[in-house]
Design an enzyme around this catalytic site. Structure first.
Site, PDB file in Angstrom:
ATOM      1  N   ARG A   1      -3.943  -5.193   7.159  1.00  0.00           N
ATOM      2  CA  ARG A   1      -5.044  -4.284   7.507  1.00  0.00           C
ATOM      3  C   ARG A   1      -6.254  -5.078   7.994  1.00  0.00           C
ATOM      4  NH1 ARG A   1      -7.162  -1.867   2.810  1.00  0.00           N
ATOM      5  NH2 ARG A   1      -5.792  -3.028   1.436  1.00  0.00           N
TER       6      ARG A   1
ATOM      7  N   ASP B   1      -7.531   0.983   7.660  1.00  0.00           N
ATOM      8  CA  ASP B   1      -6.324   1.636   8.171  1.00  0.00           C
ATOM      9  C   ASP B   1      -6.647   3.096   8.464  1.00  0.00           C
ATOM     10  OD1 ASP B   1      -6.284   3.009   5.742  1.00  0.00           O
ATOM     11  OD2 ASP B   1      -4.640   1.828   4.906  1.00  0.00           O
TER      12      ASP B   1
ATOM     13  N   TYR C   1       6.205  -8.732   8.630  1.00  0.00           N
ATOM     14  CA  TYR C   1       5.824  -7.331   8.797  1.00  0.00           C
ATOM     15  C   TYR C   1       5.922  -6.915  10.262  1.00  0.00           C
ATOM     16  CZ  TYR C   1       3.406  -8.001   4.280  1.00  0.00           C
ATOM     17  OH  TYR C   1       3.093  -8.284   2.969  1.00  0.00           O
TER      18      TYR C   1
ATOM     19  N   ASP D   1       0.835  -1.202   0.000  1.00  0.00           N
ATOM     20  CA  ASP D   1       0.000   0.000   0.000  1.00  0.00           C
ATOM     21  C   ASP D   1       0.871   1.254   0.000  1.00  0.00           C
ATOM     22  OD1 ASP D   1      -2.284  -1.532   0.081  1.00  0.00           O
ATOM     23  OD2 ASP D   1      -2.490  -1.418   2.259  1.00  0.00           O
TER      24      ASP D   1
END
Length: 306
Positions: free
Chosen positions: A172, A81, A67, A39
């Site tokens: 997300r 988000d 992540y 993103d």
């Protein structure tokens, strides 16, 4: 033309496609592809395939990814988000221990519904295009796997955690699902991708650093070659009578027996790396998975032969 994979640090504000477009200008070559969308507001590791290595894009997309994310509890948004429109705010009543237990409960195989704000297509339309039109369509749950989850810091309503997951996972959505399970809602505050396959964030280059390396004439030292990408596989050097078969992409007889499905790096009699092959026990042969040599390579080889 450069052939190989370069570890890029995608900065905030850039799309993965932006990175590819800028690299085409910096490296002055068109054949470039990325290995999985990040993103625009996310940062971190984005392996980029150059030249013949673009055939590796799908192989790298399938790899596990790690992540670091910050979950913001008590807030639900349409994009899952903090960039989206706030849909609801609720008080976070769970204590840190309960929150951590809930997050760790997602470890293992899960069914995840992709978010509307994503690049997935339904009937030829990207979901985020439909979402921007105020439309919501049914999305089928997809199997994802969380191999590792570790809580790094808890300061409610914020929780920073590390997660290693399978391809196709939306962090997300994980944040959204955690908030829903806790009954207070939640969304993703920030996201940093720290690892994809062998590529680690500590070695990732920003676009400005790539430009500097090109100017200094040392960019190749930052590129992982195609052969290096398969370093965990053994080598097979075929005898000369199989050269034509290899160059035509045909399977070749095996000179030794090994476990069915074993993958190897295949070379012709001139020690040229042909591509990735897989052993078929039933037929006692190696079949082609991906070829990285081109007809031009073989033509150059014939010109060099006296």
């Amino acid at each position: 033309m450069i052939n190989g994979v370069i570890n890029i640090y995608k900065e905030k504000g850039y799309t993965s496609h932006d990175v590819v477009a800028k690299l085409r200008g910096i490296l002055r070559q068109k054949k470039i592809g990325h290995t999985g969308t990040l993103d625009p507001d996310a940062e971190g590791v984005l392996p980029v395939c150059l030249g013949k290595a673009t055939k590796l894009c799908d192989l790298l997309t399938d790899k596990r990814k790690t992540y670091e994310a910050v979950l913001h509890l008590g807030i639900s948004t349409d994009t899952q988000d903090m960039t989206g429109t706030v849909l609801e705010e609720r008080e976070v009543t769970a204590d840190p221990a309960t929150v951590c237990s809930c997050i760790e409960g997602f470890l293992g195989e899960q069914q995840q519904i992709p978010p509307m704000y994503s690049a997935l297509k339904v009937n030829g339309r990207k979901l985020y295009e439909l979402a921007r039109e105020g439309k919501e369509v049914e999305r089928k749950p997809r199997r994802v796997v969380f191999y590792h989850i570790e809580i790094l810091e808890t300061d409610l309503p914020l929780v920073r955690f590390q997660v290693t997951c399978s391809k196709g996972t939306y962090i997300r959505t994980l944040c959204h699902d955690i908030g829903r399970k806790l009954g207070c809602g939640g969304c993703m505050e920030s996201l940093l991708r720290t690892r994809v396959e062998r590529f680690d964030v500590k070695d990732a280059m920003r676009l400005s650093e790539v430009e500097e390396a090109v100017g200094a004439g040392c960019i190749l030292s930052h590129v992982v070659t195609i052969e290096q990408m398969f370093s965990e596989y053994g080598e097979i050097h075929a005898p000369a009578q199989f050269d034509k078969m290899l160059r035509n992409g045909n399977a070749v007889p095996a000179q030794e027996e090994m476990e069915d499905g074993t993958r190897v790096r295949m070379y012709d009699s001139g020690q040229r790396f042909i591509g990735l092959y897989e052993y078929e026990k039933k037929r006692e042969q190696f079949r082609l998975i991906t070829m990285f040599c081109t007809p031009e390579d073989f033509a150059e080889s014939r010109k060099e032969t006296p």
